[in-house]
Design a protein around this motif. Sequence first.
Motif, mmCIF file in Angstrom:
data_model
loop_
_atom_site.group_PDB
_atom_site.id
_atom_site.type_symbol
_atom_site.label_atom_id
_atom_site.label_comp_id
_atom_site.label_asym_id
_atom_site.label_seq_id
_atom_site.Cartn_x
_atom_site.Cartn_y
_atom_site.Cartn_z
ATOM 1 N N GLN A 77 -0.199 0.522 2.345
ATOM 2 C CA GLN A 77 -0.116 1.772 1.115
ATOM 3 C C GLN A 77 -1.956 1.154 1.125
ATOM 4 O O GLN A 77 -2.586 1.107 1.523
ATOM 5 C CB GLN A 77 0.249 0.904 0.239
ATOM 6 C CG GLN A 77 0.173 1.194 -1.504
ATOM 7 C CD GLN A 77 1.850 -0.224 -1.915
ATOM 8 O OE1 GLN A 77 1.105 -1.137 -1.837
ATOM 9 N NE2 GLN A 77 2.247 0.694 -2.864
ATOM 10 N N LEU A 78 -2.015 2.582 0.425
ATOM 11 C CA LEU A 78 -4.040 2.798 -0.462
ATOM 12 C C LEU A 78 -4.360 1.678 -1.282
ATOM 13 O O LEU A 78 -3.166 1.062 -2.317
ATOM 14 C CB LEU A 78 -3.393 3.768 -0.628
ATOM 15 C CG LEU A 78 -3.256 5.679 0.289
ATOM 16 C CD1 LEU A 78 -3.461 6.897 -0.738
ATOM 17 C CD2 LEU A 78 -4.503 5.394 0.804
ATOM 18 N N PRO A 79 -5.123 1.747 -1.025
ATOM 19 C CA PRO A 79 -6.001 0.309 -1.836
ATOM 20 C C PRO A 79 -5.247 0.584 -3.284
ATOM 21 O O PRO A 79 -5.148 1.438 -4.181
ATOM 22 C CB PRO A 79 -6.647 0.330 -2.424
ATOM 23 C CG PRO A 79 -7.443 1.126 -1.151
ATOM 24 C CD PRO A 79 -6.170 2.111 -0.741
ATOM 25 N N CYS A 80 -4.868 0.066 -4.872
ATOM 26 C CA CYS A 80 -4.982 0.121 -6.002
ATOM 27 C C CYS A 80 -6.570 -0.496 -6.590
ATOM 28 O O CYS A 80 -6.765 -1.018 -6.720
ATOM 29 C CB CYS A 80 -4.223 -0.931 -6.290
ATOM 30 S SG CYS A 80 -3.608 -0.724 -7.833
ATOM 31 N N THR A 81 -6.821 0.591 -6.772
ATOM 32 C CA THR A 81 -8.284 0.293 -7.978
ATOM 33 C C THR A 81 -8.139 1.395 -9.083
ATOM 34 O O THR A 81 -7.233 1.845 -9.677
ATOM 35 C CB THR A 81 -9.434 1.396 -6.466
ATOM 36 O OG1 THR A 81 -9.351 2.354 -7.439
ATOM 37 C CG2 THR A 81 -9.631 0.677 -5.095
ATOM 38 N N LEU A 82 -9.140 0.561 -10.078
ATOM 39 C CA LEU A 82 -9.003 1.685 -10.809
ATOM 40 C C LEU A 82 -10.266 2.874 -11.023
ATOM 41 O O LEU A 82 -9.774 3.795 -11.865
ATOM 42 C CB LEU A 82 -10.468 0.285 -11.962
ATOM 43 C CG LEU A 82 -9.303 -0.066 -12.530
ATOM 44 C CD1 LEU A 82 -10.787 -1.077 -13.870
ATOM 45 C CD2 LEU A 82 -8.502 -0.094 -13.584
ATOM 46 N N PRO B 185 -1.782 15.596 1.861
ATOM 47 C CA PRO B 185 -1.811 15.265 0.364
ATOM 48 C C PRO B 185 -0.183 14.298 0.569
ATOM 49 O O PRO B 185 0.502 13.427 -0.469
ATOM 50 C CB PRO B 185 -1.173 16.359 -0.151
ATOM 51 C CG PRO B 185 -2.247 17.207 1.125
ATOM 52 C CD PRO B 185 -2.401 16.908 1.879
ATOM 53 N N GLU B 186 0.861 14.765 1.464
ATOM 54 C CA GLU B 186 2.633 15.116 1.169
ATOM 55 C C GLU B 186 2.950 13.483 1.319
ATOM 56 O O GLU B 186 3.289 12.370 0.670
ATOM 57 C CB GLU B 186 3.480 15.954 1.811
ATOM 58 C CG GLU B 186 3.522 16.967 1.324
ATOM 59 C CD GLU B 186 2.110 17.448 2.020
ATOM 60 O OE1 GLU B 186 1.370 17.799 2.412
ATOM 61 O OE2 GLU B 186 1.810 18.871 1.454
ATOM 62 N N SER B 187 1.617 12.792 2.783
ATOM 63 C CA SER B 187 1.719 11.817 3.185
ATOM 64 C C SER B 187 1.749 10.447 2.566
ATOM 65 O O SER B 187 1.722 9.694 2.208
ATOM 66 C CB SER B 187 2.030 11.488 3.898
ATOM 67 O OG SER B 187 0.593 11.888 4.521
ATOM 68 N N ILE C 175 0.732 5.539 -2.201
ATOM 69 C CA ILE C 175 -0.575 5.137 -3.485
ATOM 70 C C ILE C 175 1.075 3.895 -4.092
ATOM 71 O O ILE C 175 2.147 3.987 -4.704
ATOM 72 C CB ILE C 175 -0.396 6.155 -4.535
ATOM 73 C CG1 ILE C 175 -0.644 7.709 -3.577
ATOM 74 C CG2 ILE C 175 -0.853 5.942 -5.530
ATOM 75 C CD1 ILE C 175 -0.680 8.644 -4.328
ATOM 76 N N PRO C 176 0.013 3.232 -4.599
ATOM 77 C CA PRO C 176 0.972 2.028 -5.070
ATOM 78 C C PRO C 176 1.261 1.814 -6.489
ATOM 79 O O PRO C 176 -0.028 3.155 -6.993
ATOM 80 C CB PRO C 176 -0.264 1.069 -5.171
ATOM 81 C CG PRO C 176 -1.389 1.176 -4.071
ATOM 82 C CD PRO C 176 -1.390 2.609 -4.024
ATOM 83 N N ARG D 250 -3.613 4.183 -11.831
ATOM 84 C CA ARG D 250 -3.045 4.859 -12.860
ATOM 85 C C ARG D 250 -4.212 5.670 -12.666
ATOM 86 O O ARG D 250 -3.901 6.735 -13.958
ATOM 87 C CB ARG D 250 -3.215 3.840 -13.734
ATOM 88 C CG ARG D 250 -2.371 2.391 -13.957
ATOM 89 C CD ARG D 250 -0.820 3.920 -14.349
ATOM 90 N NE ARG D 250 -0.413 2.785 -14.904
ATOM 91 C CZ ARG D 250 0.979 2.138 -14.155
ATOM 92 N NH1 ARG D 250 1.629 3.376 -12.974
ATOM 93 N NH2 ARG D 250 1.922 1.629 -14.131
ATOM 94 N N HIS D 251 -4.785 6.592 -11.207
ATOM 95 C CA HIS D 251 -5.563 7.126 -11.852
ATOM 96 C C HIS D 251 -5.117 8.862 -11.958
ATOM 97 O O HIS D 251 -4.039 8.464 -10.748
ATOM 98 C CB HIS D 251 -6.957 6.960 -10.653
ATOM 99 C CG HIS D 251 -7.775 8.386 -11.152
ATOM 100 N ND1 HIS D 251 -8.623 9.221 -11.201
ATOM 101 C CD2 HIS D 251 -9.108 7.734 -11.850
ATOM 102 C CE1 HIS D 251 -9.646 9.739 -11.470
ATOM 103 N NE2 HIS D 251 -10.366 8.596 -11.604
ATOM 104 N N PRO D 252 -5.395 9.571 -12.658
ATOM 105 C CA PRO D 252 -4.998 11.066 -12.730
ATOM 106 C C PRO D 252 -5.430 11.658 -11.445
ATOM 107 O O PRO D 252 -3.947 12.647 -10.939
ATOM 108 C CB PRO D 252 -5.273 11.626 -13.491
ATOM 109 C CG PRO D 252 -6.785 11.412 -13.515
ATOM 110 C CD PRO D 252 -6.698 9.897 -13.285
#
Length: 136
Positions: free
Chosen positions: A3-8, A55-57, A62-63, A67-69
């Motif tokens: 999973q990608l990291p979760c950041t602000l 982009p598809e994978s 994405i966690p 919340r980033h757009p």
Amino acid sequence: MHQLPCTLEALVVRTDFSAEGAWDALRAALCSPSRDGFLANVALVDDRRFEGLTPESAMDLIPAEYRHPLLVLADSVAVASTDLPLLVVDLRRERGRCVRIVAAELWSIENNLSEANMDFEEFAGAVDNDGVFRGL
């Protein structure tokens, strides 16, 4: 895949490892303020586990807490050009829609989407003839 990291911040994920110099130039461009002093609020992900990510994978990695757009991919197209045209993925209105934006202008879409000043569509509609956004 991990999973990608979760950041602000907006994630800029390196997916091509063929050009170290281009990655260095990309990092420098993202850390250099615009002539008006604006910077993209980004977190760089330099991890070979994401090599070849599309982009598809990426959407599946994405966690839920992210919340980033937008999500940004530094792919083979980006590192092959001196403009460093990053692939920016919309995670809101048209989830998965992409637009190429030169690294020096990433601040524009990141700042404006984060503050809800503009929509992704406005940037996608302002690309040059080659399909790359280079500024308003």
